[in-house]
Design a protein around this motif. Structure first.
Motif, short mmCIF file in Angstrom:
data_model
loop_
_atom_site.label_atom_id
_atom_site.label_comp_id
_atom_site.label_asym_id
_atom_site.label_seq_id
_atom_site.Cartn_x
_atom_site.Cartn_y
_atom_site.Cartn_z
N THR A 4 0.84 -1.21 0.00
CA THR A 4 0.00 0.00 0.00
C THR A 4 0.87 1.25 0.00
O THR A 4 0.62 2.20 -0.76
CB THR A 4 -0.92 0.00 1.23
N LYS A 5 1.88 1.25 0.83
CA LYS A 5 2.77 2.41 0.91
C LYS A 5 3.50 2.63 -0.42
O LYS A 5 3.62 3.77 -0.90
CB LYS A 5 3.78 2.20 2.03
N LEU A 6 3.97 1.54 -1.02
CA LEU A 6 4.67 1.64 -2.32
C LEU A 6 3.75 2.22 -3.38
O LEU A 6 4.13 3.12 -4.15
CB LEU A 6 5.19 0.27 -2.75
N ILE A 7 2.53 1.71 -3.45
CA ILE A 7 1.57 2.15 -4.47
C ILE A 7 1.22 3.63 -4.28
O ILE A 7 1.24 4.42 -5.24
CB ILE A 7 0.29 1.29 -4.41
N LEU A 8 0.94 4.02 -3.04
CA LEU A 8 0.52 5.40 -2.79
C LEU A 8 1.65 6.40 -2.98
O LEU A 8 1.46 7.48 -3.56
CB LEU A 8 -0.05 5.52 -1.38
N LEU A 9 2.86 6.04 -2.53
CA LEU A 9 4.00 6.95 -2.73
C LEU A 9 4.34 7.10 -4.21
O LEU A 9 4.66 8.19 -4.68
CB LEU A 9 5.23 6.42 -1.96
N SER A 10 4.29 5.99 -4.94
CA SER A 10 4.58 6.04 -6.39
C SER A 10 3.56 6.92 -7.11
O SER A 10 3.91 7.75 -7.95
CB SER A 10 4.57 4.63 -6.98
N SER A 11 2.28 6.74 -6.77
CA SER A 11 1.23 7.53 -7.41
C SER A 11 1.38 9.01 -7.09
O SER A 11 1.21 9.87 -7.97
CB SER A 11 -0.15 7.03 -6.95
N LEU A 12 1.71 9.32 -5.83
CA LEU A 12 1.89 10.71 -5.43
C LEU A 12 3.06 11.34 -6.18
O LEU A 12 2.98 12.49 -6.64
CB LEU A 12 2.12 10.79 -3.92
N PHE A 13 4.15 10.60 -6.32
CA PHE A 13 5.32 11.09 -7.05
C PHE A 13 4.93 11.45 -8.49
O PHE A 13 5.32 12.51 -9.01
CB PHE A 13 6.41 10.00 -7.05
N MET A 14 4.15 10.59 -9.15
CA MET A 14 3.76 10.83 -10.54
C MET A 14 2.88 12.06 -10.68
O MET A 14 3.04 12.86 -11.62
CB MET A 14 3.05 9.60 -11.09
N VAL A 15 1.95 12.22 -9.76
CA VAL A 15 1.07 13.38 -9.82
C VAL A 15 1.87 14.67 -9.63
O VAL A 15 1.69 15.65 -10.37
CB VAL A 15 -0.03 13.28 -8.74
N LEU A 16 2.78 14.68 -8.69
CA LEU A 16 3.52 15.90 -8.35
C LEU A 16 4.57 16.29 -9.38
O LEU A 16 4.78 17.47 -9.65
CB LEU A 16 4.19 15.74 -6.97
N PHE A 17 5.24 15.30 -9.97
CA PHE A 17 6.41 15.61 -10.81
C PHE A 17 6.18 15.48 -12.31
O PHE A 17 7.01 15.90 -13.10
CB PHE A 17 7.59 14.73 -10.39
N TYR A 18 5.08 14.88 -12.75
CA TYR A 18 4.86 14.69 -14.18
C TYR A 18 3.78 15.59 -14.77
O TYR A 18 3.64 15.66 -15.98
CB TYR A 18 4.44 13.23 -14.47
N ASN A 19 2.99 16.26 -13.94
CA ASN A 19 1.76 16.85 -14.45
C ASN A 19 1.68 18.37 -14.34
O ASN A 19 0.61 18.94 -14.21
CB ASN A 19 0.57 16.21 -13.73
N TYR A 20 2.83 19.01 -14.43
CA TYR A 20 2.88 20.47 -14.39
C TYR A 20 1.99 21.09 -15.48
O TYR A 20 1.16 21.97 -15.21
CB TYR A 20 4.32 20.95 -14.56
#
Length: 522
Positions: A4-20
């Motif tokens: 769960t932690k891996l999935i949520l951290l990975s998803s958060l990283f993608m939202v924050l760093f890929y979607n400017y």
């Protein structure tokens, strides 16, 4: 680390760093920080849901790594050039050659890939995950899917009016989400290209025959341009003198309202040589049926395709006279070499049709397309990171490519005039698509057609027929301000080349009223 932690951290990283770009463009439409936060939460939950769906002991890490690698690269191109990675852009990437790929490479792209792709991927690979057994994993997935969907639906409900507008009126914004839309486009392309039942090749136009005519055979050269937009040709009213030679040539006709079939080479080129129009075009259909080049070949025309671009995109794969000159040059070939090679395929006594596929105005390294003598406008942008250059320097480098194309077209015409003793001669220059030069933050080309700016859909086109060709030039001049498109190329070429076949469509032959002495020809 728990899954769960891996999935949520990975998803958060993608939202924050890929979607400017996604958030900037969404805010420009909705002007609401609370809704931007809601969009971020929705994207976070949606990415998490996708990862959960692919959660097994063997697929979880590879799937997250795939998201990181694809996301890092697509984030660079979306943020820097404003492009959208749809299935056509995926097709372009698969069909391009090494030199074009290297032309996009730079330190910033490498930095994106290392910091936003490789680095998080290594962390995922090295992480130790506590996996549960098969049955517990099924129960875990059901629980995660239930809670994610509950949160997602609640979040959408709280901003239902904004989401309704987002879904109905601003579909383009969804195409900006990373890595979800690029991943979807990738799998869509793979499915269409490799997994769907193969389409058998359909031969059309096998009844094609050359109509016998008195006098000399015809020699028609079709110059297939690259990324040249009509409004940067001074013969079309552009304020800069980008056509110093053609502007003085009263014999040529410029088509000012000529539109493309697609916004990328991988679509426009096969479409413009197909009997399929843009309205019913399918890449798979076009590549599994005879092209205009095939049909001219069936009719006994001496056909050749000389390439200085990646390739013919499947159009000329079935003819023997195909040459790509790029392998014969040290560094980049200049388009002028196309003319040199073309001369070898001109056979006296043979009706001939030759395509010269230019490097033309291929970006983003426009400055590499010209030698010093054609660098009329300075300073030039001398990097593939166009966003680092001033608008003026980008346009200067691009306009210099148009100056060179002007020269190249004139050289082809000059050569054809030397062959008038043996042939009736003509040329048609038509670019595959246009190009964005930073307007509204958009560069290059390849946006989905329905949202692409006119700059990408309105390429340049120029015609010339000698007086013996059988086409009334005063009639052709009338076409200058008529709305035409690449849909007209297929039947118009068959018409002017005196080829009779059932697949000829007179309604799409733009020269049908301009023929001389052709009663009952088709």
């Amino acid at each position: 680390m728990s899954k769960t932690k891996l999935i949520l951290l990975s998803s958060l990283f993608m939202v924050l760093f890929y979607n400017y770009t996604f958030f900037v463009k969404s805010y420009a439409v909705f002007h609401s920080y609370p809704f931007m936060l809601s969009l971020g939460v929705s994207l976070f939950l949606f990415i998490s849901l996708l990862i959960v769906l692919f959660d097994t002991k063997w697929s979880l890490k590879p799937f997250i790594v795939l998201f990181f690698l694809v996301g890092s690269i697509t984030a660079y191109f979306t943020n820097q050039y404003g492009v959208i990675i749809d299935d056509k852009m995926v097709q372009n990437s698969f069909e391009t050659d090494l030199s074009e790929t290297l032309g996009l490479f730079n330190l910033k792209l490498l930095t994106y890939f290392l910091l936003l792709g490789i680095f998080p991927s290594l962390l995922v690979i090295k992480s130790k995950i506590n996996y549960c057994n098969f049955y517990k994993n099924i129960l875990y997935k059901f629980k995660m899917i239930f809670f994610i969907l509950l949160l997602l639906l609640t979040n959408i409900y709280l901003f239902s009016k904004a989401y309704t507008s987002f879904a109905r009126e601003y579909k383009i914004l969804r195409f900006q989400t990373i890595p979800t839309y690029p991943i979807y486009s990738f799998f869509y392309y793979i499915n269409e290209k490799y997994l769907k039942k193969p389409i058998p090749f359909t031969k059309i136009g096998t009844d094609a025959k050359l109509i016998k005519s008195d006098g000399k055979p015809k020699l028609f050269v079709f110059i297939l341009g690259e990324a040249a937009r009509w409004d940067h040709f001074s013969i079309n009213g552009y304020k800069r003198d980008t056509n110093p030679i053609l502007e003085k040539d009263k014999e040529i006709t410029t088509l000012k309202k000529f539109f493309s079939c697609g916004t990328e080479t991988a679509v426009s080129v096969p479409c413009m040589f197909s009997d399929l129009t843009r309205a019913n075009y399918s890449d798979k259909k076009a590549k599994h049926r005879s092209s205009l080049i095939d049909i001219l070949n069936y009719a006994g025309v001496n056909v050749a395709w000389i390439d200085n671009n990646s390739d013919s995109k499947g159009v000329a794969v079935r003819i023997k006279n195909y040459v790509n000159i790029k392998d014969s040059c040290h560094g980049e070939c200049r388009d002028e070499k196309l003319l040199e090679v073309m001369k070898k395929f001109v056979k006296n006594g043979k009706t001939t049709f030759i395509v010269l596929h230019q490097m033309g105005s291929h970006g983003p390294e426009y400055y590499k397309r010209t030698d010093e003598e054609f660098k009329k406008f300075k300073p030039e942008c001398k990097t593939n990171q166009l966003q680092k250059c001033s608008k003026e320097s980008i346009v200067n480098a691009y306009d210099n490519t148009i100056v060179y194309t002007d020269y190249f077209i004139s050289k082809v015409k000059e050569y054809l005039k030397t062959k008038q003793k043996d042939f009736k001669v003509a040329l048609w220059y038509a670019s595959d698509h246009g190009e964005s030069l930073g307007e509204k933050g958009i560069y290059l080309h390849g946006l989905p057609y329905f949202i692409a700016p006119e700059a990408q859909k309105h390429p340049a086109s120029v015609l010339w027929f000698d007086d013996d060709f059988g086409v009334k030039n005063e009639c052709v001049k009338i076409l200058e301000n008529k709305r035409l498109s690449q849909d007209n190329i297929f039947s118009s070429v068959l018409g002017v080349m005196d080829v009779k076949t059932k697949v000829y469509n007179q309604s799409l032959d733009m020269f049908k009223k301009c023929y001389q002495d052709r009663d009952g020809k088709n």
